[in-house]
Design an enzyme around this catalytic site. Structure first.
Site, short mmCIF file in Angstrom:
data_model
loop_
_atom_site.label_atom_id
_atom_site.label_comp_id
_atom_site.label_asym_id
_atom_site.label_seq_id
_atom_site.Cartn_x
_atom_site.Cartn_y
_atom_site.Cartn_z
N SER A 131 0.83 -1.21 0.00
CA SER A 131 0.00 0.00 0.00
C SER A 131 0.86 1.26 0.00
O SER A 131 2.02 1.23 0.41
CB SER A 131 -0.89 0.04 1.24
OG SER A 131 -1.76 -1.06 1.26
N1 SAH Z 1 0.57 -5.85 4.00
C1 SAH Z 1 1.28 -6.09 2.77
C2 SAH Z 1 0.47 -5.78 1.54
C3 SAH Z 1 -0.41 -6.89 1.26
S1 SAH Z 1 -1.28 -6.91 -0.28
C4 SAH Z 1 2.60 -5.36 2.73
O1 SAH Z 1 2.90 -4.61 3.67
O2 SAH Z 1 3.34 -5.55 1.77
C5 SAH Z 1 -2.49 -8.10 0.23
C6 SAH Z 1 -1.93 -9.47 0.44
O3 SAH Z 1 -2.99 -10.29 0.91
C7 SAH Z 1 -1.43 -10.14 -0.83
O4 SAH Z 1 -0.10 -10.52 -0.64
C8 SAH Z 1 -2.33 -11.35 -0.99
O5 SAH Z 1 -1.67 -12.48 -1.51
C9 SAH Z 1 -2.77 -11.60 0.43
N2 SAH Z 1 -3.99 -12.38 0.61
C10 SAH Z 1 -5.10 -12.41 -0.18
N3 SAH Z 1 -6.01 -13.24 0.34
C11 SAH Z 1 -5.48 -13.76 1.49
C12 SAH Z 1 -5.95 -14.67 2.48
N4 SAH Z 1 -7.16 -15.25 2.40
N5 SAH Z 1 -5.14 -14.96 3.51
C13 SAH Z 1 -3.91 -14.38 3.63
N6 SAH Z 1 -3.41 -13.51 2.72
C14 SAH Z 1 -4.20 -13.20 1.66
#
Ligand code: SAH
Length: 241
Positions: free
Chosen positions: A92
């Site tokens: 983000s």
């Molecule tokens: N917090 C992260 C950004 C994450 S983007 C950072 O600081 O970089 C959102 C993430 O959620 C992605 O990597 C995606 O693969 C993950 N995601 C999607 N569905 C999910 C689920 N059911 N359980 C765990 N992770 C999930």
């Protein structure tokens, strides 16, 4: 008068001898970004007037965002924008990370659950604020690489596991704080269940192809839930594993 040729910022190019990864620290760029983010959070958007507390500012100052993103986008690491990290995931924009972290209100004794580890950047920010951070990532290569980045940089109070965060992490529940960094159509009930009374959760809510609202969910000491809509956001969807 011409400047002497040797007035180069040599310090920026000197590294501790034997460092495995020789990357510049980029502290000045980070400082500029932190100032920009602090001002933006205070002066614009639906949460105008929000002052980031000093612990959040300090965390943003410390964590080297450029080391959490792929080399191809590293040059842009200190601009206030989201960046692709592979596997359709996105780190983000720093303003959103700052605002979510502020809303979460983490105290030093807190155990925090993060759903959506992605790059591990948000987990690293939380690492400096709480006692123990538990982070779940659905995409295994992302989980592995985030765990390696976090361990390599010494964030030893963060545990990462590959799995479906929709179900939370029951073995380590309850959590004082829960942060979800992918958007779900509804707040997953297991995450509400795993929130300690007096706890709070920050989560983007909305359909995968629609708009999302960042929500703050508070569980009072008697277990009652209140929800507050904070502002419109865009996140990648929370997938079901
Ligand atoms: N917090 C992260 C950004 C994450 S983007 C950072 O600081 O970089 C959102 C993430 O959620 C992605 O990597 C995606 O693969 C993950 N995601 C999607 N569905 C999910 C689920 N059911 N359980 C765990 N992770 C999930």
């Amino acid at each position: 008068m011409r400047r002497p040729f040797l007035l180069l910022p040599l310090a920026a190019f000197s590294f501790p001898a034997g460092a495995a990864v020789q990357e510049p620290d980029r502290a000045e760029e980070r400082e500029r970004l932190v100032r920009q983010v602090t001002n933006l959070v205070a002066t614009s958007g639906a949460r105008r007037g929000t002052q980031l507390r000093s612990a959040v500012i300090e965390a943003l100052r410390r964590v080297p965002r450029h080391l959490f993103v792929p080399e191809a986008v590293r040059a842009d690491a200190y601009r206030d924008r989201p960046l692709p990290i592979g596997h359709d995931a996105t780190i983000s924009a720093p303003t959103i990370v700052a605002l979510m972290t502020e809303l979460l209100d983490v105290a030093p004794e807190h155990r925090v659950l993060e759903v959506g580890t992605g790059s591990g950047y948000q987990a690293a920010i939380l690492s400096g604020l709480g006692r123990e951070i538990f982070s779940i990532e659905l995409v295994e290569p992302l989980a592995r690489s985030a765990a390696a980045t976090l361990a390599g940089l010494g964030y030893s109070n963060v545990r990462v596991k590959a799995g479906d965060g929709y179900a939370g992490w029951p073995e380590h529940a309850p959590f004082d704080r829960v942060i979800v960094t992918a958007a779900a159509p509804h707040v997953p009930q297991p995450l509400i269940d795993q929130l300690r009374p007096g706890g709070r959760m920050v989560i983007p809510v909305g359909e995968a192809d629609g708009d999302h609202q960042l929500m703050l969910i508070v569980k009072d000491m008697r277990g009652r839930i209140t929800r507050q809509t904070i502002l419109p956001v865009r996140f990648v969807p929370l997938q079901r594993g």
